[in-house]
Design an enzyme around this catalytic site. Structure first.
Site: not given
Ligand code: MN
Length: 372
Positions: A167, A196, A222, A248, A326, A272, A165, A20
């Site tokens: 990145k 993001d 984001e 975020d 997410e 979160k 989403k 990731h």
């Protein structure tokens, strides 16, 4: 109310199914801190500390969380009553400043224990009512290989996900926007798109990119700017015509949410538990942001099934989660720490309904992945 007789922490390392890629970090394995609290003569509650890809995101490492919990939080927790949790967390706050992910892991374990004692699911302890039993999941894609990302995006659309989403921030901005445009052209169906860059753009880059993203039909941007730049976030929010600006890194705690809402620094907040310092604090973030007219998004720090279950209960307890969730963490791992995996179907996660977190930890697998 029964008291807590013991607290144990274990670091586990679980391989990822695929790398990731964030703006400047890549994850091939996920490390978690499993926190267990034993209730005198009763159940064991579990919580989870996370640090996605190391301390770059929140400043806390898994090893640091273990040291803080073992050295400073455990002596307060052991011997305390399982309720009221707020009182226990207040006592912890007088001994340890910040360390939000570590505190969240401990609070999660105590909440799980309390839920089991009271035979109530966690969402019922966090809310006056459960507002949803399925959470649509916005699928999170890596900033890695373009062909792999396109294939994965289309595979996820076929599985029923309705939003994606991407990145950003790993490439130079003009290349990054061009890459996104090519990826969006390759999508087989409609999707709500979020991007993001994890705070890697400066104000000029973000102003330019905002217009480009608007032209590409992107719905949500984001954390384009560094976490401290609330004024820049306000400028972007005022300038945006159609793109929702989501905070975020810049909104972790309830006080952050209050400040951002008052300043107009963003249209939305990723909620979160880890960054907020616990489930109760994260619920407050969601409530304050909501009252302040901001949209709420059920964010992830790529937790395993333990932390993901906790976030699912939190999302279920929040009325009006305008930007879905997410909660993809367990689906990125090659193995799991629970006996029964969380249920994903049609691009949604089912909110567990058993007491506490509603999961059963498989301690043999915790042992298998324990760092020696
Ligand atoms: Mn983010």
């Amino acid at each position: 109310m029964p008291t807590i007789s013991d607290l144990r922490t274990t670091i586990v390392d679980i391989p990822s199914l695929r790398p990731h890629r964030f703006a400047s970090h890549q994850i091939d394995m996920q490390s978690y801190l499993v926190v267990a609290v034993d209730i005198d003569g009763g159940p064991t509650g579990v919580g989870e500390g996370v640090s996605p890809g190391g301390p770059w995101w929140g400043g806390e490492s898994i090893e640091g969380q273990q040291a803080v919990i073992d050295g400073y939080l455990a002596p307060i927790v052991i011997g305390s009553s399982v309720q009221p949790i707020g009182q226990l967390m207040s006592r912890i706050d007088t001994v340890v400043h910040a360390n939000h992910f570590a505190k969240a892991a401990v609070e999660m374990a105590v909440y799980d224990a309390l839920g089991q004692v009271l035979e109530q699911p966690l969402h019922a302890l966090l809310s006056t009512g459960r507002h949803r039993d399925h959470l649509p999941v916005r699928w999170a894609l890596s900033a890695g290989d373009e062909d792999e990302v396109a294939d994965e995006a289309n595979q996820r659309l076929r599985l029923g996900h309705r939003s994606l989403k991407f990145k950003m921030g790993a490439l130079e901005p003009t290349q990054d926007i061009a890459r996104l445009g090519r990826l969006l052209d390759r999508l087989d169906g409609p999707a709500r798109i979020q991007v993001d860059p994890n705070g890697t753009w400066d104000r000029r880059t973000a102003m330019w990119a905002l217009a480009e993203l608007e032209a590409l039909g992107v719905a949500v941007l984001e954390q384009p700017l560094p976490r401290h730049d609330l004024h820049g976030m306000r400028l972007l929010t005022e300038r945006s015509v159609s793109v929702v600006l989501m905070a975020d890194e810049s909104v972790c705690t309830p006080v952050d949410a209050q400040r951002a809402a008052c300043l107009g620094a963003g249209d939305a907040v990723a909620v979160k538990p880890g960054k907020a310092g616990g489930l109760h604090a994260a619920r407050l973030v969601g409530e304050i942001a909501g009252v302040g007219g901001m949209r709420r998004f059920g964010g992830t720090a790529l937790e395993s099934s333990i932390g993901t279950a906790a976030s699912a209960h939190l999302c279920a307890a929040l009325d009006g989660l305008e930007e879905d969730s997410e909660l993809v963490g367990p689906q990125l791992l090659a193995d799991d720490l629970v006996a029964q995996p969380l249920e994903y179907a049609d691009g949604s996660l089912r909110v567990p309904d058993g007491p506490g977190l509603g999961i059963t930890v498989d301690w043999d697998r915790v042992d298998k992945y324990t760092r020696r």
